[in-house]
Design an enzyme around this catalytic site. Structure first.
Site, PDB file in Angstrom:
ATOM      1  N   HIS A 150       2.782 -67.567 -31.114  1.00  0.00           N
ATOM      2  CA  HIS A 150       2.908 -68.922 -30.566  1.00  0.00           C
ATOM      3  C   HIS A 150       1.863 -69.249 -29.500  1.00  0.00           C
ATOM      4  O   HIS A 150       1.613 -70.404 -29.221  1.00  0.00           O
ATOM      5  CB  HIS A 150       4.285 -69.093 -29.917  1.00  0.00           C
TER       6      HIS A 150
ATOM      7  N   ASP B  20       6.363 -63.681 -41.065  1.00  0.00           N
ATOM      8  CA  ASP B  20       6.586 -63.788 -39.624  1.00  0.00           C
ATOM      9  C   ASP B  20       8.075 -63.984 -39.389  1.00  0.00           C
ATOM     10  O   ASP B  20       8.821 -64.293 -40.320  1.00  0.00           O
ATOM     11  CB  ASP B  20       5.794 -64.995 -39.068  1.00  0.00           C
ATOM     12  N   SER B  21       8.480 -63.856 -38.135  1.00  0.00           N
ATOM     13  CA  SER B  21       9.870 -64.098 -37.775  1.00  0.00           C
ATOM     14  C   SER B  21      10.251 -65.570 -37.961  1.00  0.00           C
ATOM     15  O   SER B  21      11.428 -65.894 -37.977  1.00  0.00           O
ATOM     16  CB  SER B  21      10.093 -63.695 -36.319  1.00  0.00           C
TER      17      SER B  21
ATOM     18  N   CYS C  95       1.113 -62.861 -29.206  1.00  0.00           N
ATOM     19  CA  CYS C  95       2.287 -63.515 -29.810  1.00  0.00           C
ATOM     20  C   CYS C  95       1.768 -64.692 -30.605  1.00  0.00           C
ATOM     21  O   CYS C  95       0.856 -65.406 -30.155  1.00  0.00           O
ATOM     22  CB  CYS C  95       3.242 -63.996 -28.714  1.00  0.00           C
TER      23      CYS C  95
ATOM     24  N   CYS D  65       3.213 -61.357 -37.210  1.00  0.00           N
ATOM     25  CA  CYS D  65       4.183 -61.435 -36.118  1.00  0.00           C
ATOM     26  C   CYS D  65       3.881 -60.241 -35.226  1.00  0.00           C
ATOM     27  O   CYS D  65       3.917 -59.101 -35.691  1.00  0.00           O
ATOM     28  CB  CYS D  65       5.601 -61.351 -36.681  1.00  0.00           C
TER      29      CYS D  65
ATOM     30  N   GLU E 158       7.010 -74.380 -29.264  1.00  0.00           N
ATOM     31  CA  GLU E 158       7.772 -75.053 -30.337  1.00  0.00           C
ATOM     32  C   GLU E 158       8.133 -76.485 -29.945  1.00  0.00           C
ATOM     33  O   GLU E 158       8.344 -77.332 -30.806  1.00  0.00           O
ATOM     34  CB  GLU E 158       9.019 -74.244 -30.698  1.00  0.00           C
TER      35      GLU E 158
HETATM   36  N1  DGL Z   1       6.428 -64.242 -33.998  1.00  0.00           N
HETATM   37  C1  DGL Z   1       6.827 -63.631 -32.761  1.00  0.00           C
HETATM   38  C2  DGL Z   1       5.671 -62.791 -32.219  1.00  0.00           C
HETATM   39  O1  DGL Z   1       4.521 -62.992 -32.534  1.00  0.00           O
HETATM   40  C3  DGL Z   1       7.272 -64.655 -31.733  1.00  0.00           C
HETATM   41  C4  DGL Z   1       8.603 -65.286 -32.034  1.00  0.00           C
HETATM   42  C5  DGL Z   1       9.750 -64.287 -32.056  1.00  0.00           C
HETATM   43  O2  DGL Z   1      10.175 -63.809 -30.973  1.00  0.00           O
HETATM   44  O3  DGL Z   1      10.218 -63.967 -33.129  1.00  0.00           O
HETATM   45  O4  DGL Z   1       5.906 -61.889 -31.467  1.00  0.00           O
END
Ligand code: DGL
Length: 274
Positions: free
Chosen positions: A190, A14-15, A188, A77, A156
């Site tokens: 989050h 993931d990012s 997403c 992600c 977060e």
């Molecule tokens: N993990 C990213 C997503 O699911 C969210 C956080 C980011 O912008 O990197 O799109």
């Protein structure tokens, strides 16, 4: 399938830490699998970056996991899944499971009034990844997509019930409510953290689709299909690699993972390459 192949870990990237919500889902569907996670915490967010940068970083992340001898890669992600899947599948031989296809299938089979909403980062929404995939499955479904960038920092911050989260949700979700969707894809990593507020604001008639749940089920289906699931009868290990250990990392990671996080290692960015 030979024994050694089956006992390799599943790679997840993931990012940043958001993908831990997906790891939580994978471990409940596939508790015996070992997992290697890479979170690109030094370069997060991907959701506001250009497609070429997201592709470059995603290839580096996948290559890192391949170096750890994984048997499959989960792109946990939504942003990377909406942009980099084609390139990832072109460059790597292992099965690669993203978030968009599974989440879409789940949404299309859930909607009754054929009105689906999708929320995600700016990059995910502007690439129309979910809309394109939904239309492929059912051209009659009407879709409204909406970027909700503030949901990432709110999650977060752990503001799962905070008035600022309600205020952001009221504003972002207004048009989706007016469009009378009955199904909303949390596109997403989050957003499941804020699911209670999102659900309250959308009202009872709207089913939320957690793309992490759909993706975890897709990972199981793929491992079953290629006969690559572990034979182990004991709970799998999880090892976490990140490109930075930011302030409050442990606290936030545990909120996302739903349990204490151990075995975290830092990876130097300079060692990642395509
Ligand atoms: N993990 C990213 C997503 O699911 C969210 C956080 C980011 O912008 O990197 O799109």
């Amino acid at each position: 399938m030979n024994f050694m192949e089956k006992e390799k870990p599943v790679g997840v990237f993931d990012s940043g830490i958001g993908g831990l919500t997906v790891v939580k889902r994978i471990t409940s569907v596939l508790p015996m699998e070992n997992i290697i996670y890479f979170g690109d915490t030094a370069r997060v967010p991907y959701g506001s970056k250009s497609n070429s940068t997201v592709i470059e970083y995603s290839l580096q992340n996948a290559k890192f996991l391949i170096g750890k001898n994984v048997k499959a890669i989960v792109v946990a992600c939504n942003t990377a899944s909406s942009i980099a899947m084609e390139e990832l599948r072109k460059q790597f031989d292992v099965p690669i499971i993203g978030m968009i296809e599974p989440g879409t299938r789940h949404a299309v089979s859930t909607t009754k009034n054929k009105r689906v909403g999708v929320i995600g980062t700016r990059a995910t929404i502007s690439n129309k990844a979910y809309s394109k995939e939904i239309k492929k499955l059912d051209a009659e479904v009407e879709i409204m997509e909406k970027a909700c960038p503030l949901f990432v920092p709110l999650a977060e911050e752990g503001w799962t019930k905070h008035k600022a989260t309600y205020a952001a949700a009221e504003d972002y979700l207004k048009e989706l409510r007016e469009f009378e969707i009955d199904t909303l894809v949390l596109g997403c990593t989050h957003y499941p953290i804020l699911a209670d507020v999102i659900s309250e604001v959308m009202g009872n008639g709207v089913t939320l689709i957690d793309s992490g749940v759909a993706s975890a089920v897709a990972v199981k289906r793929e491992l079953d299909r290629i006969d690559l699931n572990t034979n182990s009868h004991s709970p799998g290990n999880q090892t976490f690699y990140v490109s930075d250990i930011p302030l409050k990392f442990k606290e936030i990671a545990e909120l996302f993972l739903g349990k204490p996080i151990t075995d975290v290692y830092k990876v130097e960015l300079e060692t990642l390459s395509v």
